[in-house]
Motif scaffolding. Structure first.
Motif, PDB file in Angstrom:
ATOM      1  N   ILE A  31       5.791  -5.375  -3.237  1.00 42.71           N
ATOM      2  CA  ILE A  31       6.235  -4.023  -3.596  1.00 42.71           C
ATOM      3  C   ILE A  31       5.996  -3.785  -5.074  1.00 42.71           C
ATOM      4  CG2 ILE A  31       8.269  -2.545  -3.857  1.00 42.71           C
ATOM      5  CD1 ILE A  31       9.307  -3.677  -1.232  1.00 42.71           C
ATOM      6  N   GLY A  32       6.301  -4.827  -5.872  1.00 44.53           N
ATOM      7  CA  GLY A  32       6.064  -4.718  -7.317  1.00 44.53           C
ATOM      8  C   GLY A  32       4.594  -4.431  -7.598  1.00 44.53           C
ATOM      9  N   MET A  33       3.713  -5.186  -6.899  1.00 42.84           N
ATOM     10  CA  MET A  33       2.284  -4.978  -7.104  1.00 42.84           C
ATOM     11  C   MET A  33       1.879  -3.578  -6.638  1.00 42.84           C
ATOM     12  SD  MET A  33       0.870  -7.476  -8.602  1.00 42.84           S
ATOM     13  CE  MET A  33       1.911  -8.638  -9.430  1.00 42.84           C
ATOM     14  N   GLY A  34       2.521  -3.102  -5.552  1.00 42.98           N
ATOM     15  CA  GLY A  34       2.260  -1.748  -5.068  1.00 42.98           C
ATOM     16  C   GLY A  34       2.632  -0.720  -6.124  1.00 42.98           C
ATOM     17  N   LEU A  35       3.804  -0.937  -6.744  1.00 38.74           N
ATOM     18  CA  LEU A  35       4.254  -0.025  -7.792  1.00 38.74           C
ATOM     19  C   LEU A  35       3.270  -0.022  -8.959  1.00 38.74           C
ATOM     20  CD1 LEU A  35       8.094  -0.740  -7.791  1.00 38.74           C
ATOM     21  CD2 LEU A  35       6.978   1.434  -7.263  1.00 38.74           C
ATOM     22  N   MET A  36       2.785  -1.259  -9.263  1.00 38.51           N
ATOM     23  CA  MET A  36       1.822  -1.378 -10.361  1.00 38.51           C
ATOM     24  C   MET A  36       0.570  -0.544 -10.066  1.00 38.51           C
ATOM     25  SD  MET A  36       0.752  -5.039 -11.911  1.00 38.51           S
ATOM     26  CE  MET A  36      -0.913  -5.239 -11.337  1.00 38.51           C
ATOM     27  N   MET A  37       0.110  -0.630  -8.797  1.00 33.31           N
ATOM     28  CA  MET A  37      -1.076   0.133  -8.442  1.00 33.31           C
ATOM     29  C   MET A  37      -0.792   1.622  -8.395  1.00 33.31           C
ATOM     30  SD  MET A  37      -3.252  -2.137  -5.820  1.00 33.31           S
ATOM     31  CE  MET A  37      -2.045  -3.183  -5.108  1.00 33.31           C
ATOM     32  N   SER A  38       0.429   1.932  -8.038  1.00 33.01           N
ATOM     33  CA  SER A  38       0.831   3.332  -8.042  1.00 33.01           C
ATOM     34  C   SER A  38       0.745   3.898  -9.463  1.00 33.01           C
ATOM     35  CB  SER A  38       2.249   3.448  -7.482  1.00 33.01           C
ATOM     36  OG  SER A  38       2.807   4.682  -7.792  1.00 33.01           O
ATOM     37  N   VAL A  39       1.190   3.099 -10.408  1.00 34.78           N
ATOM     38  CA  VAL A  39       1.089   3.508 -11.811  1.00 34.78           C
ATOM     39  C   VAL A  39      -0.376   3.695 -12.189  1.00 34.78           C
ATOM     40  CG1 VAL A  39       1.475   2.778 -14.202  1.00 34.78           C
ATOM     41  CG2 VAL A  39       3.243   2.398 -12.483  1.00 34.78           C
ATOM     42  N   ARG A  46       7.354  10.573  -6.881  1.00 36.48           N
ATOM     43  CA  ARG A  46       8.397  10.309  -5.887  1.00 36.48           C
ATOM     44  C   ARG A  46       9.217   9.086  -6.269  1.00 36.48           C
ATOM     45  NH1 ARG A  46       6.733  12.464  -0.081  1.00 36.48           N
ATOM     46  NH2 ARG A  46       5.749  14.345  -0.850  1.00 36.48           N
ATOM     47  N   TRP A  47       8.537   8.088  -6.777  1.00 35.07           N
ATOM     48  CA  TRP A  47       9.260   6.900  -7.225  1.00 35.07           C
ATOM     49  C   TRP A  47      10.252   7.273  -8.302  1.00 35.07           C
ATOM     50  CZ3 TRP A  47      10.043   2.965  -4.546  1.00 35.07           C
ATOM     51  CH2 TRP A  47       9.055   2.392  -3.720  1.00 35.07           C
ATOM     52  N   LEU A  73      -2.851   4.460 -10.178  1.00 36.45           N
ATOM     53  CA  LEU A  73      -3.398   5.666  -9.542  1.00 36.45           C
ATOM     54  C   LEU A  73      -2.953   6.924 -10.277  1.00 36.45           C
ATOM     55  CD1 LEU A  73      -2.991   4.802  -5.765  1.00 36.45           C
ATOM     56  CD2 LEU A  73      -5.129   5.072  -7.019  1.00 36.45           C
ATOM     57  N   ASP A  74      -1.701   6.894 -10.720  1.00 35.51           N
ATOM     58  CA  ASP A  74      -1.158   8.106 -11.351  1.00 35.51           C
ATOM     59  C   ASP A  74      -1.067   7.944 -12.857  1.00 35.51           C
ATOM     60  OD1 ASP A  74      -0.896   9.394  -8.946  1.00 35.51           O
ATOM     61  OD2 ASP A  74       1.134   8.632  -8.599  1.00 35.51           O
ATOM     62  N   LEU A  77       0.836  -1.203   0.000  1.00 36.82           N
ATOM     63  CA  LEU A  77       0.000   0.000   0.000  1.00 36.82           C
ATOM     64  C   LEU A  77       0.861   1.239   0.000  1.00 36.82           C
ATOM     65  CD1 LEU A  77      -2.868  -1.084   2.403  1.00 36.82           C
ATOM     66  CD2 LEU A  77      -2.969  -0.771  -0.068  1.00 36.82           C
ATOM     67  N   GLY A  78       1.940   1.180   0.789  1.00 37.10           N
ATOM     68  CA  GLY A  78       2.863   2.318   0.829  1.00 37.10           C
ATOM     69  C   GLY A  78       3.396   2.625  -0.547  1.00 37.10           C
ATOM     70  N   ALA A  79       3.839   1.574  -1.250  1.00 40.48           N
ATOM     71  CA  ALA A  79       4.386   1.751  -2.593  1.00 40.48           C
ATOM     72  C   ALA A  79       3.333   2.321  -3.527  1.00 40.48           C
ATOM     73  CB  ALA A  79       4.897   0.420  -3.126  1.00 40.48           C
ATOM     74  N   ALA A  80       2.080   1.871  -3.316  1.00 41.30           N
ATOM     75  CA  ALA A  80       1.013   2.340  -4.189  1.00 41.30           C
ATOM     76  C   ALA A  80       0.703   3.804  -3.931  1.00 41.30           C
ATOM     77  CB  ALA A  80      -0.235   1.488  -3.980  1.00 41.30           C
ATOM     78  N   LEU A  81       0.765   4.173  -2.637  1.00 40.85           N
ATOM     79  CA  LEU A  81       0.333   5.521  -2.289  1.00 40.85           C
ATOM     80  C   LEU A  81       1.444   6.553  -2.374  1.00 40.85           C
ATOM     81  CD1 LEU A  81      -1.986   4.602   0.722  1.00 40.85           C
ATOM     82  CD2 LEU A  81      -2.621   5.032  -1.641  1.00 40.85           C
ATOM     83  N   LEU A  82       2.674   6.083  -2.518  1.00 42.56           N
ATOM     84  CA  LEU A  82       3.800   7.022  -2.510  1.00 42.56           C
ATOM     85  C   LEU A  82       3.729   8.000  -3.683  1.00 42.56           C
ATOM     86  CD1 LEU A  82       6.414   7.661  -0.974  1.00 42.56           C
ATOM     87  CD2 LEU A  82       7.617   6.142  -2.544  1.00 42.56           C
TER      88      LEU A  82
END
Lengths: 384, 613
Positions: A359-367, A77-78, A369-370, A68-73
């Motif tokens: 973390i990978g899945m979090g990054l995917m969700m981050s993508v 920022r990434w 979201l943004d 979730l952190g990775a997704a919400l960051l």
């Protein structure tokens, strides 16, 4: 690493909106796969939660937080810390080589107390991140130029060689292939790859010499596994026997003879798919493949919809990486490729692998979201 | 690419599934053989000569024991555990899987077993296991008859998986070997599920095999024991006791013997060396495989042949001057001064050599050989245990074939007194007399097809064919043998049986181990204790009893003992007296009776005549 999302300070409702905007069906899919993993570990321990199932469940629960952190960051920022994550991981890999301790005959771990961190697995994510940033910043006309190809190649090859030396052939392969795929998606010309492949081809004899005896043996036995059924070909043969004897419907939960009578090697880690497919048969195996396919499909859709080059490369890179783990693992236990020692994402027992995938899945969700956030060359966001 | 994986799974789990199901079952299911208990070997009255002993052995399973030294200490407080065993256990525990039981001690006595069993709750990982070990209650007494069992050797493997079991034992000699098929039984099987390291997880199925069948032999254990004890006074003896009518071997002793139990768990090299280097050949069954010149015990054969051929009548008189010249060779009688004029009966009684030289000369070797063959010489009799030798009866053709040289007339003379090329086993000598008294071609054998003898009676008499020798001729020869023992002047008069109803008839013999030199003839024979043991003559005696209605025959060969009538005859006398007291051919003895006089009396040497036979 900042866990709080950037929007947190500005607007509470925006943060809530962001959480609600997450692809929760992806989280559901992840939980399903992880649940299957726990069941498999329960069975692998002869119907006991100890020593693996409970721990794995806890790990999944804990790993939800970094996800979730990775997704919400936030993608921006990434983008900024992309190179740093790469450098930190590289340093960790070197550190492992320097003072890691011997586990399973290979130096791969740093003991962090909670988990034994295997930085080589993290590298497959951070490499995608930094390559994504590199190619994001590169203009279209420069992409095809050889000199702009040198740096990403080095970024890929350095960790590949380091991990290969650990020696961890499987992870090295995943790192190498992830790098190649990101570069390919970024638009690097096929000509350059042709040069690369010929260089690699020339290096093969050197690599072969660098391989450990057991690695060479694995390749030999892959080529003819039945030649030495009680020796090195034992693992592949026993795995195939387990799968084949499972048949269409499987032997039933907790009734797999091959795994319960210890004929299967590494039944809780690399060969866990065999345990599953022996007990649940072709139907069980297909269902798990379908879940993986759904996750991968989601990743591709998210990646392709993303407007920023960085987000697209990142997402596709991560999905490819995830796919490689699934593919190599299952291809290995079914005897399609040599035994290389690659965990099955979310199912194999292991902390770092779980953390990396999440973390990978979090990054995917981050993508996701943004997906509409545009980033300029230096990573500054500008929304339409 | 995921499609590739799916296709691969389909191929493994559907297309090739059958093959892998089989492989999986082969992996986990292990067929274990159950060794069938070996059949017993019983004597004619049902006394076990070979059976199986419950063997208790103590095993320790490391994974259950935990602290092995402590467990062994606790165990040592209950039973004796040698330091060597202790070291071996520690070594094996380290080497083997922790679930594999390691034997701490074999052959636990009942007492020790009970002490451990009581304490088992306090001894984790210790258990007492039962096994069957071949047991020979009579030890060396019947070793050569019963034989022994031992681990299966490479060339005995037939592909029968039973033979490959580490604890399986196969008959290697005697009845154990000859009747192995009957005694062995068939293996049972046990299907067990095992895991990858071979631990048995559970039993899936069990098929009990057939235990081996008991084998009854005609031997009388009590007589066997008696004969063994009687023979123990001499360094190297073999003795055969036959039922002359049925052909059953009642006792067959080759002394010294060995303990058959030594072979069961593998012979120790030192014991093997000792047994095989002993000049008295304890491992050889001399009663069936020892070949000796029959000496004067052969004279009844010559007599019978001559009477049958008509070259001699009961009244034919031959004069013995102490020697007979043939061409330029001189053949001596054992009695230097000669026996004077003799007829056949007296010639047998006094064992006159010259009389039988002349008899043989008149007969010719081939007619003598034909009669010898009819009486059982010259070829194995076919007794039903392995290792029998056939001896040798020479003929003119035999000599031409083997040496290329023509038969010499002098050789016929020598053959007439059972010397020269004539060779026979003690069993053949006994059989000859059995055929003589029964008139039938008796074949000695062990196996009793009728089973254990009961009060109602024994087996039906085996119907041996007639040998076709005239009864009068036989009667005359038997009367001569009667005179040998029961008339003063007979060569074995000193060894007669006192009770008239048990009186025996017999014939003594001495077979030369080396030629008597001219020097010895001139200067008198050396005293027996001046000659090295290995160079001394063999003493032979063959006898039948009772004289009136012969039933039992005993032949005894005492190696390197000197004169037959001195050493071998008393053994025959004691054995025949004992066997008539017991009468095992006709009577079932009262339960648990052993031979009546277990300490046979040996008359002092000076009470014997010094006549040579």
């Amino acid at each position: 690493m900042a866990v709080l999302p950037p929007e947190f300070g500005r607007s509470k409702s925006a943060f809530v909106e962001r959480i609600l905007g997450l692809r929760w069906n992806v989280v559901l899919l992840l939980s399903l796969v992880a649940g299957i993993g726990v069941a498999a570990l329960y069975s692998a321990a002869d119907g006991n939660m100890q020593p693996w199932a409970t721990k794995q469940m806890t790990r999944f629960a804990i790993a939800l937080a970094p996800m979730l952190g990775a997704a919400l960051l936030g993608l921006r920022r990434w983008f900024r810390i992309a190179y740093w994550t790469y450098i930190v991981t590289l340093v960790l890999i070197v550190a492992v080589d320097m003072r890691g301790f011997v586990g399973m005959g290979a130096q791969r771990w740093i003991d962090l107390g909670i988990i034994q961190l295997q930085p080589s697995e993290l590298m497959s994510i951070t490499l995608v991140l930094s390559l994504g940033r590199y190619f994001h910043s590169l203009s279209d006309e420069n992409i095809s130029k050889l000199r702009y190809f040198i740096l990403p190649s080095l970024m890929t090859l350095i960790p590949t060689v380091l991990v290969l030396k650990q020696p961890d052939l499987g992870t090295a392969m995943v790192i190498l292939m992830s790098g190649i795929v990101v570069m390919f998606i970024a638009g690097v010309r096929l000509r350059l790859f042709a040069i690369c492949i010929s260089v690699v081809g020339m290096c093969l004899p050197i690599v072969w010499k660098a391989l450990r005896d057991y690695q060479k043996l694995r390749i030999y036995t892959f080529l003819d596994p039945d030649s030495d059924p009680l020796g090195a070909g034992y693992h592949i043969l026993q795995s195939k026997i387990a799968l084949g004897s499972g048949g269409l419907f499987g032997k039933g939960f907790l009734l797999g003879t091959q795994s319960h009578l210890s004929f299967l090697p590494e039944k809780q880690t690399d060969f866990i798919f065999t345990t599953l497919a022996e007990e649940f048969g072709l139907i069980g195996g297909f269902m798990l493949l379908a879940l993986y396919a759904a996750l991968i499909a989601y990743g591709f859709v998210i990646g392709l919809r993303c407007r920023s080059h960085f987000g697209r490369l990142l997402c596709l890179g991560i999905v490819t990486n995830f796919f490689l783990y699934v593919f190599i693992n299952i291809a290995m236990v079914t005897g399609l490729i040599p035994v290389v020692g690659i965990p099955l994402p979310l199912i194999s027992y292991g902390g770092t692998a779980m953390l990396t995938v999440m973390i990978g899945m979090g990054l995917m969700m981050s993508v996701y979201l943004d997906q509409d956030v545009r980033l300029n060359r230096v990573g500054e966001a500008h929304t339409d | 690419m995921l499609g590739t994986l799916a296709a691969r799974l389909f191929q493994l789990q559907i297309v090739d599934s059958d093959r892998y199901v089989v492989l999986s079952d082969e992996n986990r299911i292990n067929l274990r053989l159950l060794t069938p208990p070996r059949g017993r070997i019983l004597d004619r009255f049902g006394i076990p000569l070979a059976d199986n002993r419950q063997d208790y052995h103590l095993v320790i399973t490391a994974e259950q024991a935990g602290n092995i030294p402590a467990t062994l200490d606790a165990l040592a407080a209950l039973i004796e555990i040698e330091e060597a065993d202790r070291a071996r256990v520690m070594r094996e525990v380290r080497r083997k899987h922790s679930f594999v039981p390691v034997v701490v001690r074999d052959n636990l006595s009942w007492d020790e077993m009970a002490r451990v069993e009581v304490a088992v709750p306090e001894l984790p990982g210790i258990s007492v296991e039962q096994g069957l070990t071949r047991n020979y209650p009579f030890r060396e007494t019947a070793a050569h008859v019963i034989g022994y069992v031992a681990a299966v050797s490479e060339d005995e493997q037939t592909g029968d998986p039973l033979l490959e079991l580490p604890d399986f034992r196969i008959g290697k000699a005697g009845i154990e070997k000859a009747q192995d098929g009957t005694l062995r039984g068939t293996a049972g099987t046990r299907q067990v599920e095992i895991n990858a390291v071979g631990r048995v997880v559970r039993e899936l199925a069990r098929i009990d095999g057939d235990p081996g069948q008991d084998v009854v032999i005609g031997l009388d254990a009590a007589m066997q024991e008696f004969v063994t004890r009687r023979c123990a006074n001499e360094p190297s003896v073999s003795s055969v006791l036959l039922d002359a009518i049925s052909g059953e071997v009642l006792a067959l002793v080759s002394s010294p013997a060995f303990d058959p139990a030594l072979f069961t768990d593998g012979l120790k090299p030192a014991v093997w060396r000792q047994l095989s280097s002993d000049s008295r050949h304890p491992l050889a069954n001399k009663a069936i495989a020892g070949i000796y010149p029959p000496g004067s015990t052969f004279k009844p054969v010559a007599a019978l042949a001559a009477l049958t051929a008509g070259v001699l009548t009961p009244e034919t008189a031959i004069t013995c001057t102490g020697q007979l010249a043939l061409g330029n060779a001189v053949f001596h009688c054992w009695r230097k001064g000669g026996h004077g004029t003799l007829r056949l009966r007296d010639a047998i009684k006094k064992s006159c050599d010259v009389f039988f030289y002349e008899t043989a000369r008149r007969l010719g070797i081939d007619r003598l050989a034909a009669m010898a063959n009819r009486l059982g010489y010259g070829a194995p009799l076919g007794i039903d245990i392995p290792g029998e030798k056939g001896g040798l009866i020479p003929t003119q053709a035999w000599k031409l074939d083997t040496t290329g040289a023509a038969w010499q007339a002098g050789e016929t003379l020598i053959a007439g007194i059972g010397q020269g090329s004539v060779l026979a086993t003690p069993l053949q000598i006994a059989t000859m007399v059995a055929r003589l008294v029964s008139g039938r071609a008796v074949v000695p054998h062990f196996l009793r097809s009728a089973g254990i003898m009961t009060e109602e009676g024994g087996a039906a008499q085996p119907d041996f064919p007639e040998i076709g020798v005239d009864l009068d001729a036989r009667a005359l020869v038997l009367d001569g043998m009667n005179a040998v023992v029961n008339e003063p002047g007979g060569t074995a008069y000193a060894a007669r049986i006192a009770e008239p109803e048990f009186a025996m008839g017999g014939k003594s013999g001495t077979s030369q181990v080396r030629r008597i030199s001219q020097y010895e003839r001139d200067h008198g024979l050396r005293k027996i204790d001046e000659i090295p043991w290995k160079d001394r003559d063999h003493a032979l005696f063959v006898a039948f009893a009772p004289v009136s209605t012969p039933r039992y025959v005993c032949a005894t060969v005492v190696e390197h003992a000197g004169f037959g009538s001195e050493v071998a005859a008393p053994i025959c006398r004691d054995v025949l007296r004992e066997v008539q007291l017991r009468d095992p051919a006709r009577r079932v003895p009262a339960k648990n009776t052993v031979a009546r006089s277990l300490s046979p009396t040996v008359p002092p040497l000076d009470a014997l005549t010094t006549d040579r036979g």
